[in-house]
Design an enzyme around this catalytic site. Structure first.
Site, PDB file in Angstrom:
ATOM      1  N   LYS A  45      52.509  47.734  41.024  1.00  0.00           N
ATOM      2  CA  LYS A  45      51.952  48.096  42.215  1.00  0.00           C
ATOM      3  C   LYS A  45      50.633  48.862  42.339  1.00  0.00           C
ATOM      4  CE  LYS A  45      53.174  51.286  46.312  1.00  0.00           C
ATOM      5  NZ  LYS A  45      52.251  50.749  47.176  1.00  0.00           N
ATOM      6  N   THR A  49      46.154  48.942  46.908  1.00  0.00           N
ATOM      7  CA  THR A  49      45.517  50.267  47.403  1.00  0.00           C
ATOM      8  C   THR A  49      44.434  50.779  46.791  1.00  0.00           C
ATOM      9  OG1 THR A  49      47.712  50.720  46.126  1.00  0.00           O
ATOM     10  CG2 THR A  49      47.718  50.907  48.411  1.00  0.00           C
ATOM     11  N   PHE A  97      52.400  30.787  59.763  1.00  0.00           N
ATOM     12  CA  PHE A  97      53.541  30.150  59.920  1.00  0.00           C
ATOM     13  C   PHE A  97      53.709  29.346  58.822  1.00  0.00           C
ATOM     14  CE2 PHE A  97      56.637  27.360  62.016  1.00  0.00           C
ATOM     15  CZ  PHE A  97      56.128  26.054  61.957  1.00  0.00           C
ATOM     16  N   GLU A 134      43.705  39.496  46.924  1.00  0.00           N
ATOM     17  CA  GLU A 134      44.728  38.470  46.237  1.00  0.00           C
ATOM     18  C   GLU A 134      43.924  37.507  46.160  1.00  0.00           C
ATOM     19  OE1 GLU A 134      47.327  40.021  45.935  1.00  0.00           O
ATOM     20  OE2 GLU A 134      47.242  41.544  47.449  1.00  0.00           O
TER      21      GLU A 134
HETATM   22  P1  ATP Z   1      49.814  47.412  46.880  1.00  0.00           P
HETATM   23  O1  ATP Z   1      49.328  46.622  48.172  1.00  0.00           O
HETATM   24  O2  ATP Z   1      51.068  48.549  47.338  1.00  0.00           O
HETATM   25  O3  ATP Z   1      48.599  48.350  46.185  1.00  0.00           O
HETATM   26  P2  ATP Z   1      49.868  45.555  45.036  1.00  0.00           P
HETATM   27  O4  ATP Z   1      48.392  44.998  45.660  1.00  0.00           O
HETATM   28  O5  ATP Z   1      49.734  45.810  43.664  1.00  0.00           O
HETATM   29  O6  ATP Z   1      50.568  46.307  45.966  1.00  0.00           O
HETATM   30  P3  ATP Z   1      50.968  43.016  45.582  1.00  0.00           P
HETATM   31  O7  ATP Z   1      51.482  41.978  44.407  1.00  0.00           O
HETATM   32  O8  ATP Z   1      49.884  42.450  46.264  1.00  0.00           O
HETATM   33  O9  ATP Z   1      50.983  44.376  44.949  1.00  0.00           O
HETATM   34  O10 ATP Z   1      51.992  42.851  46.463  1.00  0.00           O
HETATM   35  C1  ATP Z   1      52.220  43.410  47.621  1.00  0.00           C
HETATM   36  C2  ATP Z   1      53.549  44.085  48.174  1.00  0.00           C
HETATM   37  O11 ATP Z   1      54.496  43.927  47.028  1.00  0.00           O
HETATM   38  C3  ATP Z   1      53.393  45.671  48.295  1.00  0.00           C
HETATM   39  O12 ATP Z   1      54.348  45.799  49.436  1.00  0.00           O
HETATM   40  C4  ATP Z   1      53.807  46.284  46.906  1.00  0.00           C
HETATM   41  O13 ATP Z   1      54.551  47.353  47.277  1.00  0.00           O
HETATM   42  C5  ATP Z   1      54.777  45.052  46.631  1.00  0.00           C
HETATM   43  N1  ATP Z   1      54.988  44.997  44.984  1.00  0.00           N
HETATM   44  C6  ATP Z   1      53.972  45.408  44.339  1.00  0.00           C
HETATM   45  N2  ATP Z   1      54.368  45.187  43.023  1.00  0.00           N
HETATM   46  C7  ATP Z   1      55.633  45.008  43.011  1.00  0.00           C
HETATM   47  C8  ATP Z   1      56.593  44.833  41.880  1.00  0.00           C
HETATM   48  N3  ATP Z   1      56.253  45.071  40.772  1.00  0.00           N
HETATM   49  N4  ATP Z   1      58.105  44.836  42.470  1.00  0.00           N
HETATM   50  C9  ATP Z   1      58.192  44.559  43.791  1.00  0.00           C
HETATM   51  N5  ATP Z   1      57.187  44.821  44.929  1.00  0.00           N
HETATM   52  C10 ATP Z   1      55.946  44.918  44.475  1.00  0.00           C
HETATM   53 MG    MG Z   2      47.968  43.269  46.874  1.00  0.00          MG
END
Ligand code: ATP
Ligand code: MG
Length: 202
Positions: A45, A49, A97, A134
Site C-alpha cells: 500500500k 497516495t 458498470f 494505475e
Molecule cells: P493507496 O491508494 O492506499 O496508496 P496503492 O495505490 O498502493 O494504495 P492499489 O493496488 O492501487 O494500492 O490498491 C488500492 C486499494 O487497495 C487501497 O485501498 C489500498 O489500501 C488497498 N491495498 C493496497 N495494497 C494492498 C494489499 N497489499 N492488500 C490489500 N489491500 C491493499
Molecule cells: Mg493505487
C-alpha cells in the site's frame, strides 16, 4: 571514565563530518535539471497516495498538475475532493458498470479515451506534473500499446514530470524512469478482515 564520552564525541563528530562531506559532494555533482519520470510500483500500500502526495507538493510550490486515473470504479476519492479545488484537473477512466460485466471491448475503449487525454497532457508545456495513476495495468492487459506510451513520454516537454503508479510495472518503463520505488507489503489490515477505511484507503 569521565574522558570516555569526549573521545566518543570526537569520533562521532569526525564520522559525521566525513558523511556530510560525501553528501555535500553528491549534492554539488547533481546539477542537472529535467522533468522526471517516476514509477511507484509493487504490491504494498502507498503507490497512489505517494503519487498524490507529489502532486500536492508540486501544487504547493505553484506548479500546475493534472491527474488521469486508469481505474474502473467511480469511488469517492479524497485527494480529488481537495486537489480539484487547487486547480488540478482530473480524468477518471471509470467504466463503472463493466467492472461487473468484464466487457473487454468497453474497457479498451475507456482506456483509449483516458489515454487520449493523457497524450494531450504529455504535449502540454503548461502542465508541470502529470500523474498517470494505475497506468501499469493498461499495459499489462494490453489495453494500451507500450510503444505508444513510451513515445508520448519520450516526446513530452523537457521539464514536465510524470508519475506512473500501479503494480507490476513493465520492465521497459522501469528502465526508462529516472526514479523507481517498489512498495513492499509487510502487512495489510485487509488481510485481518478490516474493510477499506475512508480517509486512509480512499
Ligand atoms: P493507496 O491508494 O492506499 O496508496 P496503492 O495505490 O498502493 O494504495 P492499489 O493496488 O492501487 O494500492 O490498491 C488500492 C486499494 O487497495 C487501497 O485501498 C489500498 O489500501 C488497498 N491495498 C493496497 N495494497 C494492498 C494489499 N497489499 N492488500 C490489500 N489491500 C491493499
Ligand atoms: Mg493505487
Amino acid at each position: 571514565m569521565a574522558k570516555q564520552p569526549k573521545i566518543n564525541e570526537q569520533k562521532h563528530q569526525s564520522r559525521m563530518q566525513k558523511l556530510k562531506d560525501k553528501v555535500d559532494e553528491r549534492i554539488a555533482n547533481a546539477q542537472q535539471e529535467k522533468g522526471l519520470l517516476i514509477v511507484i510500483t509493487g504490491n504494498g500500500k502507498g503507490k497512489t497516495t505517494s503519487g498524490f502526495g507529489t502532486v500536492l507538493r508540486a501544487v504547493g510550490h505553484g506548479l500546475s498538475a493534472s491527474v488521469v486515473q486508469f481505474i474502473k470504479g467511480d469511488w469517492d476519492c479524497g485527494e480529488r475532493n481537495i486537489l480539484e479545488k487547487c486547480g488540478v484537473n482530473f480524468t477518471v477512466m471509470a467504466t463503472g458498470f463493466t467492472w461487473d460485466t468484464q466487457d473487454k471491448t468497453t474497457d479498451i475503449a475507456a482506456a483509449e479515451k483516458a489515454w487520449q487525454v493523457s497524450e494531450r497532457l504529455l504535449k502540454d508545456k503548461t502542465i508541470n506534473v502529470v500523474l498517470l495513476d494505475e497506468l501499469t495495468y493498461m499495459i499489462a492487459y494490453k489495453y494500451l500499446n507500450l510503444g505508444t506510451v513510451i513515445q508520448a513520454i519520450n516526446n513530452r516537454p523537457t521539464h514536465q514530470h510524470v508519475i506512473i503508479t500501479g503494480r507490476g510495472c513493465h520492465r521497459q518503463l522501469i528502465e526508462l524512469a529516472d526514479t523507481v520505488s517498489e512498495v513492499q507489503p509487510i502487512k495489510h489490515a485487509f488481510d485481518s478482515g478490516i474493510k477499506a477505511q475512508q480517509g486512509i484507503d480512499y
